[in-house]
Scaffold this active site. Structure first.
Site, PDB file in Angstrom:
ATOM      1  N   LYS A   5       3.486   5.046  -0.857  1.00 27.54           N
ATOM      2  CA  LYS A   5       2.299   4.778  -1.678  1.00 27.54           C
ATOM      3  C   LYS A   5       1.210   5.798  -1.356  1.00 27.54           C
ATOM      4  O   LYS A   5       0.862   5.993  -0.184  1.00 27.54           O
ATOM      5  CB  LYS A   5       1.746   3.403  -1.316  1.00 27.54           C
ATOM      6  CG  LYS A   5       1.954   2.326  -2.346  1.00 27.54           C
ATOM      7  CD  LYS A   5       1.218   1.077  -1.848  1.00 27.54           C
ATOM      8  CE  LYS A   5       1.321  -0.069  -2.769  1.00 27.54           C
ATOM      9  NZ  LYS A   5       0.608  -1.250  -2.268  1.00 27.54           N
TER      10      LYS A   5
HETATM   11  C1  E4P Z   1      -0.246  -3.613  -4.809  1.00 25.87           C
HETATM   12  O1  E4P Z   1       0.555  -2.813  -4.395  1.00 25.87           O
HETATM   13  C2  E4P Z   1      -1.359  -4.117  -4.010  1.00 25.87           C
HETATM   14  O2  E4P Z   1      -0.955  -4.311  -2.695  1.00 25.87           O
HETATM   15  C3  E4P Z   1      -1.842  -5.456  -4.505  1.00 25.87           C
HETATM   16  O3  E4P Z   1      -1.210  -5.892  -5.670  1.00 25.87           O
HETATM   17  C4  E4P Z   1      -3.306  -5.673  -4.396  1.00 25.87           C
HETATM   18  O4  E4P Z   1      -3.583  -6.961  -4.848  1.00 25.87           O
HETATM   19  P1  E4P Z   1      -4.913  -7.762  -4.488  1.00 25.87           P
HETATM   20  O5  E4P Z   1      -5.931  -7.421  -5.515  1.00 25.87           O
HETATM   21  O6  E4P Z   1      -4.487  -9.207  -4.596  1.00 25.87           O
HETATM   22  O7  E4P Z   1      -5.310  -7.366  -3.106  1.00 25.87           O
END
Ligand code: E4P
Length: 224
Positions: free
Chosen positions: A83
């Site tokens: 990522k």
């Molecule tokens: C995606 O890869 C992120 O980790 C995630 O969906 C973030 O979500 P949140 O807004 O619930 O922290």
């Protein structure tokens, strides 16, 4: 649409993995920090547990160190996906990683313009954060529809990963929009299986079944 868990908790992952519907896991620095301990150990356990894509997030902010960190993360296991954040350095590092055949997930995407950039560097997937957009009064689902349409019209090969999902209808709407992947926290995943009519229906079936197998009462043969 593939279903991913958005967590770094091995217990949550093991439980959902037993259902046979889990195709991957997304982690981020906040989720890994919540688990405590050594991040590498946390990642290794997840990589070994799930036979599917596991996103591990870089934390460097300059392109060079981010690229090197991405290489190290990708080297942890064949199912690792790296990522990178949607910033110029993330694009630069992501492009180099993707050029080496490393699967890249461009994260923290909040606009269609950003999603176009992610596709142009050859990202394996792009992660629009729906719930966080809704939180600030924008329409996360509209963004997802736009990205799916743009990718289809342009023939972009990157997968659309609907992220920051907060409830089951986010998952259903993401599937309707044409998302390739939906990632969600444990509590949303467990809500997908629930329906009150399933519970009351099962209760009734089992009550009838028990009644059939109950021995007849003492007055059973007596005529009125
Ligand atoms: C995606 O890869 C992120 O980790 C995630 O969906 C973030 O979500 P949140 O807004 O619930 O922290």
């Amino acid at each position: 649409m593939r279903l991913f868990l958005d967590t770094a908790s091995i217990d949550e992952i093991r439980e959902i993995n037993r259902w046979g519907v889990l195709s991957g896991v997304t982690t981020n620095p906040s989720l890994v920090a919540k688990e405590g301990g050594d991040p590498e150990a946390v990642w290794k356990e997840i990589l070994a547990e799930v036979d599917g894509d596991i996103s591990l997030e870089t934390t460097e902010l300059e392109a060079g160190p981010m690229y090197e960190q991405g290489q190290r993360l990708a080297g942890m296991a064949p199912n690792a996906v790296v990522k990178v954040p949607m910033i110029p350095a993330g694009l630069e590092a992501g492009k180099r990683l993707a050029g080496e055949g490393i699967r890249v997930n461009v994260t923290l995407v909040f606009s269609a313009a950003q999603a176009i950039l992610a596709a142009e560097i050859g990202a394996y997937c792009v992660s629009p954060f729906l719930g966080r957009l809704d939180d600030v009064g924008s329409d996360g689902m509209k963004l997802l529809h736009d990205i799916c349409e743009i990718y289809a019209v342009q023939g972009y090969a990157s997968n659309v990963l609907a992220a920051s999902l907060r409830h089951p209808m986010h998952v259903v709407e993401s599937a309707l929009a044409g998302a390739d992947i939906a990632t969600m926290p444990y509590d949303v995943f467990t809500k997908l299986v629930k329906h009150p009519l399933t519970d009351s229906g099962l209760e009734r079936f089992l009550a009838d079944w028990r009644a059939l197998h109950e021995p007849p009462g003492p007055d059973a043969d007596q005529q009125p």
